[in-house]
Design a protein around this motif. Structure first.
Motif, PDB file in Angstrom:
ATOM      1  N   VAL A 135       0.837  -1.200   0.000  1.00 33.42           N
ATOM      2  CA  VAL A 135       0.000   0.000   0.000  1.00 33.42           C
ATOM      3  C   VAL A 135       0.873   1.252   0.000  1.00 33.42           C
ATOM      4  CG1 VAL A 135      -1.643   1.351   1.359  1.00 33.42           C
ATOM      5  CG2 VAL A 135      -1.987  -1.097   1.063  1.00 33.42           C
ATOM      6  N   LEU A 136       1.915   1.272   0.817  1.00 33.59           N
ATOM      7  CA  LEU A 136       2.805   2.435   0.889  1.00 33.59           C
ATOM      8  C   LEU A 136       3.490   2.684  -0.447  1.00 33.59           C
ATOM      9  CD1 LEU A 136       4.407   1.805   4.396  1.00 33.59           C
ATOM     10  CD2 LEU A 136       2.881   3.687   3.791  1.00 33.59           C
ATOM     11  N   VAL A 137       3.981   1.614  -1.064  1.00 30.62           N
ATOM     12  CA  VAL A 137       4.674   1.752  -2.351  1.00 30.62           C
ATOM     13  C   VAL A 137       3.710   2.262  -3.418  1.00 30.62           C
ATOM     14  CG1 VAL A 137       5.786   0.466  -4.209  1.00 30.62           C
ATOM     15  CG2 VAL A 137       6.448   0.040  -1.840  1.00 30.62           C
ATOM     16  N   GLU A 138       2.504   1.724  -3.441  1.00 31.99           N
ATOM     17  CA  GLU A 138       1.518   2.134  -4.440  1.00 31.99           C
ATOM     18  C   GLU A 138       1.074   3.576  -4.220  1.00 31.99           C
ATOM     19  OE1 GLU A 138      -1.205   2.263  -7.555  1.00 31.99           O
ATOM     20  OE2 GLU A 138       0.557   1.012  -7.159  1.00 31.99           O
ATOM     21  N   ARG A 139       0.858   3.966  -2.962  1.00 28.60           N
ATOM     22  CA  ARG A 139       0.458   5.348  -2.701  1.00 28.60           C
ATOM     23  C   ARG A 139       1.569   6.320  -3.093  1.00 28.60           C
ATOM     24  NH1 ARG A 139      -3.416   7.647   0.541  1.00 28.60           N
ATOM     25  NH2 ARG A 139      -4.560   5.795  -0.102  1.00 28.60           N
ATOM     26  N   ALA A 140       2.815   5.956  -2.797  1.00 25.50           N
ATOM     27  CA  ALA A 140       3.927   6.819  -3.207  1.00 25.50           C
ATOM     28  C   ALA A 140       3.992   6.931  -4.726  1.00 25.50           C
ATOM     29  CB  ALA A 140       5.242   6.258  -2.650  1.00 25.50           C
ATOM     30  N   ARG A 141       3.775   5.814  -5.422  1.00 25.11           N
ATOM     31  CA  ARG A 141       3.803   5.849  -6.887  1.00 25.11           C
ATOM     32  C   ARG A 141       2.722   6.769  -7.426  1.00 25.11           C
ATOM     33  NH1 ARG A 141       1.241   4.135 -11.057  1.00 25.11           N
ATOM     34  NH2 ARG A 141      -0.373   3.151  -9.798  1.00 25.11           N
ATOM     35  N   ARG A 142       1.558   6.709  -6.826  1.00 20.45           N
ATOM     36  CA  ARG A 142       0.466   7.573  -7.260  1.00 20.45           C
ATOM     37  C   ARG A 142       0.774   9.042  -6.993  1.00 20.45           C
ATOM     38  NH1 ARG A 142      -5.302   5.963  -7.383  1.00 20.45           N
ATOM     39  NH2 ARG A 142      -5.397   3.842  -8.168  1.00 20.45           N
ATOM     40  N   ARG A 143       1.582   9.297  -5.980  1.00 22.02           N
ATOM     41  CA  ARG A 143       1.936  10.679  -5.657  1.00 22.02           C
ATOM     42  C   ARG A 143       3.169  11.159  -6.407  1.00 22.02           C
ATOM     43  NH1 ARG A 143      -0.997  12.279  -1.019  1.00 22.02           N
ATOM     44  NH2 ARG A 143      -0.136  14.339  -1.436  1.00 22.02           N
ATOM     45  N   GLY A 144       3.749  10.263  -7.216  1.00 24.62           N
ATOM     46  CA  GLY A 144       4.826  10.677  -8.113  1.00 24.62           C
ATOM     47  C   GLY A 144       6.231  10.487  -7.598  1.00 24.62           C
ATOM     48  N   PHE A 145       6.436   9.606  -6.610  1.00 21.77           N
ATOM     49  CA  PHE A 145       7.806   9.352  -6.170  1.00 21.77           C
ATOM     50  C   PHE A 145       7.960   7.881  -5.809  1.00 21.77           C
ATOM     51  CE2 PHE A 145       5.555  10.243  -2.253  1.00 21.77           C
ATOM     52  CZ  PHE A 145       6.167   9.474  -1.271  1.00 21.77           C
ATOM     53  N   ASP A 146       9.205   7.436  -5.786  1.00 22.94           N
ATOM     54  CA  ASP A 146       9.520   6.044  -5.471  1.00 22.94           C
ATOM     55  C   ASP A 146       9.781   5.899  -3.978  1.00 22.94           C
ATOM     56  OD1 ASP A 146       9.363   5.178  -8.131  1.00 22.94           O
ATOM     57  OD2 ASP A 146      11.428   5.816  -8.527  1.00 22.94           O
ATOM     58  N   LEU A 147       9.275   4.821  -3.401  1.00 25.65           N
ATOM     59  CA  LEU A 147       9.526   4.528  -1.998  1.00 25.65           C
ATOM     60  C   LEU A 147      10.378   3.274  -1.920  1.00 25.65           C
ATOM     61  CD1 LEU A 147       8.657   5.476   0.926  1.00 25.65           C
ATOM     62  CD2 LEU A 147       7.075   3.526   0.860  1.00 25.65           C
TER      63      LEU A 147
END
Length: 233
Positions: free
Chosen positions: A171-183
């Protein structure tokens, strides 16, 4: 007018759609709710689970989905139910989908219980889809109004299961991707290790990292996360 005002006054946040929901063990609940939002399948659902299990996300996602299919929907959180009481429910059966988040706010008062009882009955007559959610199972709500308990279980009841750590990292990785950055994976592990483990808190910390990254024009790395959040998150 009341139903229209409630539909317009509650703004649904970006990212609260079905595609952004990591189902984990809740696949059946997700599929049933998606069909209901489109006007198919079940006419009423009840979701319950501990805070952070995804109830709010799913109810808001159902409203997003209904809108995509040209259906009128309203999402009412617990604070609106507490403030508006029985009046908050008036006219909602005229919509295609109604999602009530935290119905225990209506339990304990004959007037508000009667309003909920009437809404369930009217929704069934008008073919309004209804989604009810709370932290408590329907049988655990001590309703004073006779027969309200039976109305709450007119459709399937799903207990939402919390995500495991792998699901939370996804979930964290996907939310970061949606916000335009890599986690990076190590940053995800750091968040799970140092922060409160509920998704609501994890998302707040993720947003802190994003804002700091934009401010400082730096990538999100483990040293950067430690500097921004500290070892205690």
């Amino acid at each position: 007018m009341q139903a229209r005002q409630l539909t317009l006054d509650v703004t649904l946040p970006d990212g609260s759609d079905f595609d952004a929901f990591h189902a984990g063990a809740n696949g059946l609940a997700l599929d049933s709710l998606r069909a209901l939002a489109r006007g198919e399948g079940e006419r009423q659902l009840y979701l319950y689970g501990e805070p952070g299990s995804g109830k709010t996300h799913l109810l808001q996602a159902a409203c997003h989905e209904a809108s995509l299919w040209g259906r009128r929907a309203a999402y009412l959180p617990a604070f609106l139910l507490r403030q508006g009481g029985a009046h908050a429910l008036e006219g909602l059966d005229q919509l295609d989908l109604v999602c009530l988040d935290g119905i225990s706010a209506l339990v304990g008062c004959v007037e508000t219980e009667t309003g909920l009882f009437n809404l369930i009955n009217a929704s069934r007559c008008r073919d309004t889809r209804l989604v009810l959610a709370d932290t408590h199972a329907p049988r655990a709500l001590s309703a004073a109004l006779p027969d309200l308990g039976s109305r709450l279980v007119w459709g399937p009841v799903f207990q939402l299961q919390p995500l495991d750590d792998a699901g939370k990292r996804a979930v964290l990785v996907e939310r970061a991707r949606r916000r335009g950055f890599d986690l990076p994976g190590e940053v995800g592990e750091f968040l799970l290790r140092t922060c409160a483990r509920d998704l609501a808190t994890l998302m707040v910390q993720l947003e802190r990292l994003e804002q700091a990254s934009l401010r400082d024009q730096r990538r999100v790395t483990l040293p950067f996360a430690r500097a921004v959040l500290g070892e205690g998150g």
